[in-house]
Write an enzyme that holds these catalytic residues in place. Structure first.
Site: not given
Length: 1013
Positions: A756, A558, A750-751, A865, A861
């Site tokens: 990000k 990953h 998200k984290r 969702k 992912t």
């Protein structure tokens, strides 16, 4: 005479079909149970389980005679050309236990019963068995047929005599025959006893509301130990969960008995993280009894949803990789694949995030404080795990082998968690290991009075499985992390090999029966461990062991950059796992020799591909080890695959291009639509005219033809409004901020990480706030109101991420209390984000941001969702987003930012030429407009031209354009709703069902093994 199902008796053999008993039909006999499982296994001592066959005295017409006396029994056989099996017909006097004796004879002789019938005639019975040989065909040889007949006669008339006992010894299973049972029984009594036993074993728990209520109340009184007349919501949840678990266990047992009978190739899914979330709602939906439980609870005065909220999250992981593992387990169960999952049972899950004055604080997640009703502790399933010590070379019969004498041993105890499939009887197992002190006492310490050190050592053993992700900035933290990895791997490998050896005695069959899935590099020590077990314990030679490992192991990475790949210092590895370091050196030596023959003297490339990294700190490259040893290396999206080929593992790809594949990650629609968004689930089923899409998610594409239908659009908007109401209530309860349902709910959860780019989102919010403040009242009326929702945890040692969280709160404090802005803009940070929070936030979102710098997200992912729930995406072309664009069309998304190939060029520029808007908003933060000027200085400095590694400044203008486009589309609600429907319609490709089917066919080589209803 009617036939009813008769289960195989304990110690039975592998049968293709159930027996039939000719007797009075029993409508409750709905369950065909196969008792052909291996005995309960202990790590130490005997692993045999003795079955007691109580054989009563038989009653005859002339009086009572002992069963050992000679009786009139016959055994005949026949081969009918029309069938593929041989028929054995046995007539004998009936007695309890005789059926088991007969089936054991067939088992010992290596025969398989395909079907059987039993007819009672007075004091005698006639049993007909259709059997096949080890080749699956009828027995043709006359001498063999006669030998089988004689063995059956001896066993029947011997009644457990020495002859039969000797035959049973050959099976390797202990069978004790008790012939001294006093008392006489009539045929009717024996028959009633047998039918009662079969009836008790042959029925499933009932699922009507009355039966469910009875089960719940029994668990209140006998499991929770509360009065059934006085119990609260949490106690009701505990009882409800145990009632559901009872039904899970039924399916779970039957599934694994079926797997043992069929002996398929099994997948062993190794992952240090499983972010399971809550289990109650998912379990009852997959079992198909959610409505029945809701009705039962309603009549008892409880609400199902209220009790479901009592459950805590099993936070045994962090972020996408851990949740991906959980989704894949759900899909593997639903698609009937024979799988075992393995992980660690952390005493404390991922930390609880507490926000105090805008700052993140971490607290332990005591998720096991009130127990876990879903797990089954297997105290009898434990394995010793060794650490430290020395390695000695010894010789036996001219063969050299190594003996590892450990300096420390701990016990790994299994905790099993059933994972039910949807629309199937299959329920697979997730086995988590907990570390316990070894049964060996440190007698020397006790004898010398050093009690404290002895106790400390035992506590250190238990600490191995205490904490998810120990802080590895210190040597002790690194050592504990490595201990966790090996502890998990060693226990799992021992369990897997034990299960294989229960049925097989030739390791040449191992690759045909076992597949290891190594989920990222955390479990990659399994490679060296399997090699160690095969060479040192099973005494296989190196070449054979190596071939077995290479054929059974597959690896999914990953990682998107080489700098993030896991490395273990050689000094640490040599101290903790000395034998494994030797094996890794041997693997590397063989590989280096092979590599030199293939590429010559290219020492620079050889050094890059070596498992051993030379340098200031000599280290083992775990990713290189995994690539060299595994037969398949998988990326997790097409974009990620390109990065692996061209950047991360280019040297290996050039050497072995056939090894490299990709399987785009997916998420399970059962968790992310059916469980988390039941209103949307009902609406989809209504318009598709079927619920089959829950298993066959490609059917969602049928929504495309209805996307412009005004009736569907109206219903779709109503579902979204209901979900926004739930989310708005949660936000107000949690933060005190009241938000407008007419506003666009703009979400990024998200984290927290620089790549990000939550910071880009916050700067965009600052820009929007600044614009609103500088507008006149008439212009403000044209503004699309926004509720900007951010959530996520920062790693405890990640200071930049923590500053981003503080900035979000500082901006929120300013914006939410500005009367000029009002409902036009609200900023909310949701603390302690987890799976359960995601199940609430995602269905209520209008717009979701996935804005990582291109080339930094392996898959992503989270976007899938949101996509399934009809949320529109504002995103960069990164990770799986590239494939989402192909599936739903760029016109149904809001795209911005530099592409993957443009990022390196932008980073090389000394001056990026950022926009004035970007300069202004950064200056507002730098000058203390939102307070904490000194605290945010380093954050602002990281955005200067030469330091802006993640290109926030370069992408800011196009980001604002994408946001403006989202505003324009939101005004046109018909078009927005159509885009939302098309998003859900195009999400089928991103189901984890598709992902695991691709893995099963292209990587693991496993087939579905469906447990019959």
């Amino acid at each position: 005479m009617a036939a009813t199902t008769l289960p195989l008796l304990a110690g039975g053999l592998s049968c293709a079909k159930s027996y039939s008993v000719r007797s009075t039909p029993n409508p409750n006999h709905r369950r065909s149970i196969l008792f052909n499982s291996a005995p309960t296994h202990f790590n130490r001592g005997s692993n045999q389980l003795n079955f007691i066959l109580n054989c009563p005295r038989a009653s005859t017409a002339s009086g009572d005679t002992d069963i050992a006396e000679e009786v009139s029994s016959t055994v005949t056989f026949a081969n009918d050309d029309a069938t593929d099996s041989t028929l054995f017909v046995i007539q004998a006097r009936n007695r309890i236990g005789l059926l088991q004796i007969i089936t054991r004879v067939f088992k010992v002789l290596g025969l398989t019963i395909e079907r059987a019938t039993v007819e009672f005639e007075g004091d005698f019975f006639t049993k007909s068995f259709h059997v096949t040989g080890s080749d699956g065909k009828k027995i043709e040889d006359a001498e063999n047929l006669e030998r089988i007949r004689m063995a059956l006669m001896e066993a029947i008339d011997g009644g457990g005599s020495d002859t039969f006992g000797g035959l049973m010894q050959a099976s390797g299973r202990g069978v004790v025959v008790n012939k001294s049972v006093p008392g006489l029984e009539s045929l009717g009594e024996r028959r009633a006893k047998a039918e009662k036993m079969f009836g008790l074993m042959d029925g499933f728990l009932k699922n009507d509301p009355m039966s469910l209520q009875k089960d719940i109340l029994e668990h209140v009184e006998y499991t929770v130990a509360r009065s059934r007349f006085s119990f609260d919501d949490f106690e009701a949840f505990q009882a409800l969960s145990h009632s559901v678990r009872d039904r899970l266990i039924e399916r779970w047992h039957d599934t694994h008995q079926h797997f043992k009978k069929q002996d398929p190739k099994r997948l062993y899914f190794l992952s240090l993280e499983f972010l399971m979330g809550r289990s109650l709602s998912n379990s009852v939906i997959n079992l198909g009894i959610r409505d029945e439980y809701a009705e039962a609870l309603s009549q008892l005065g409880f609400g199902f949803e209220v009790l479901a909220e009592q459950e805590g999250d099993a936070a045994l992981g962090n972020g996408g990789l851990a949740r991906l593992s959980a989704c894949q387990m759900d899909s593997l169960a639903t698609l009937d694949y024979p799988v075992w999952g393995y992980g660690l049972r952390y005493q404390y899950g991922l930390f609880r995030q507490i926000i105090v004055d805008g700052y993140q604080h971490e607290q332990p997640d005591y998720w096991l404080n009130f127990g876990n009703p879903w797990e089954i502790e297997r105290v009898q399933v434990s394995y010793p795990v060794k650490f430290y010590g020395t390695v000695e070379e010894k010789t036996s019969n001219g063969v050299r082998y190594n003996v590892w004498t450990p300096g420390e041993t701990v016990e790994a105890v299994a905790y099993d968690n059933p994972i039910p499939g949807y629309g199937t009887r299959n329920a697979i197992n997730l086995r988590l290991w907990a570390a316990k002190p070894s049964g060996q006492y440190d007698l020397e310490s006790y004898n010398t009075g050093d009690y404290i050190n002895a106790i400390v050592d035992r506590q250190k053993a238990e600490a191995i499985s205490n904490v998810l992700y120990p802080d590895d900035r210190s040597y002790q933290g690194k050592e504990l992390r490595l201990k966790q990895q090996y502890f998990f791997v060693s226990a799992s490998v021992q369990d897997i090999i034990r299960r294989f050896k229960d049925v097989h005695d030739n390791f040449d069959e191992f690759p045909d029966k076992v597949a290891f899935q190594i989920n990222d590099t955390h479990p990659s020590l399994a490679i060296a461990e399997v090699m160690r077990v095969l060479i040192d314990e099973e005494r296989l030679d190196w070449k054979r062991s190596w071939e077995i490992v290479c054929q059974t192991c597959s690896f999914t990475t990953h990682t998107v950059n080489a700098e993030g790949l896991e490395k273990i210092p050689v000094d640490l590895l040599g101290s903790l796992l000395p034998r494994h370091l030797q094996i890794m050196y041997d693997i590397n030596h063989h590989f280096m020799e092979e590599l030199k023959r293939k590429i010559g003297q290219d020492y620079s490339r050889i050094e890059r591909m070596s498992i051993v990294e030379e340098g200031v700190v000599k280290s083992i490259r775990m990713a290189n080890l995994s690539i060299i040893c595994c037969h398949i290396v998988n990326g997790v999206s097409r974009a990620h695959f390109e990065l692996l080929k061209t950047r991360v593992f280019k040297d290996f790809y050039d050497l072995w291009p056939q090894k490299f594949h990709y399987k785009t990650n997916g998420v399970t629609q059962r968790r992310w639509i059916v469980v988390s968004n039941p209103s949307l689930c009902c609406l989809i089923s209504k318009w598709l005219g079927t619920e089959a899409w829950i298993r066959n998610v490609d059917l969602l594409a049928g929504l495309r033809e209805h996307a412009s239908n005004p009736v569907l659009q109206q219903d779709w908007r109503m579902v979204k409004k209901i979900n926004k109401m739930r989310l708005a209530e949660y936000i107000e309860t949690l933060t005190g901020v009241k938000v407008s349902l007419d506003a666009m709910f703009d979400v990024q959860i998200k984290r927290i990480h620089e790549y990000k780019r939550q910071l880009l989102n916050i700067l965009g919010i600052v820009y929007r706030y600044d614009c609103i403040k500088n507008m006149n009242k008439s212009d403000r009326k044209k503004v699309v109101p926004r509720v900007c929702i951010i959530g996520g945890k920062a790693a405890p040692g990640y200071e930049v991420a923590k500053k981003i969280i503080k900035l979000c709160h500082a901006v929120a404090e300013k914006v939410n209390n500005d009367a000029d802005v009002g409902d036009l803009l609200k900023v909310v940070f949701i603390p302690d984000y987890n799976v359960s929070v995601a199940e609430l936030v995602i269905p209520g979102s209008d717009l979701s941001q996935h804005i990582s710098t291109a080339g930094h997200e392996a898959s992503g992912t989270g976007s899938m969702k949101f996509l399934m729930n009809g949320c529109l995406l504002l995103a960069t072309a990164d990770g799986s987003t590239v494939e989402i664009i192909e599936e739903i069309g760029a016109e149904n998304m809001f795209l911005f930012g530099a592409k993957v190939h443009e990022v390196p060029q932008l980073r090389e520029k000394t001056a990026l030429g950022v926009s004035l808007q970007f300069i202004r908003v950064v200056r507002m933060v730098r000058d203390g407009y939102f307070g904490f000027k000194e605290y945010f200085k380093s954050l602002c400095d990281s955005l200067d031209d030469d330091k802006d590694f993640y290109l926030l400044g370069a992408d800011f203008s196009s980001y604002l354009e994408a946001q403006a486009m989202a505003d324009r589309e939101f005004v046109n609600q018909d078009n927005w709703t159509s885009m939302s429907i098309l998003s859900t319609a195009g999400s089928g490709r991103f189901s984890s069902d598709r992902t695991v089917e691709e893995y099963a066919k292209q990587t693991w080589g496993i087939e579905p093994c469906k447990c019959p209803f």
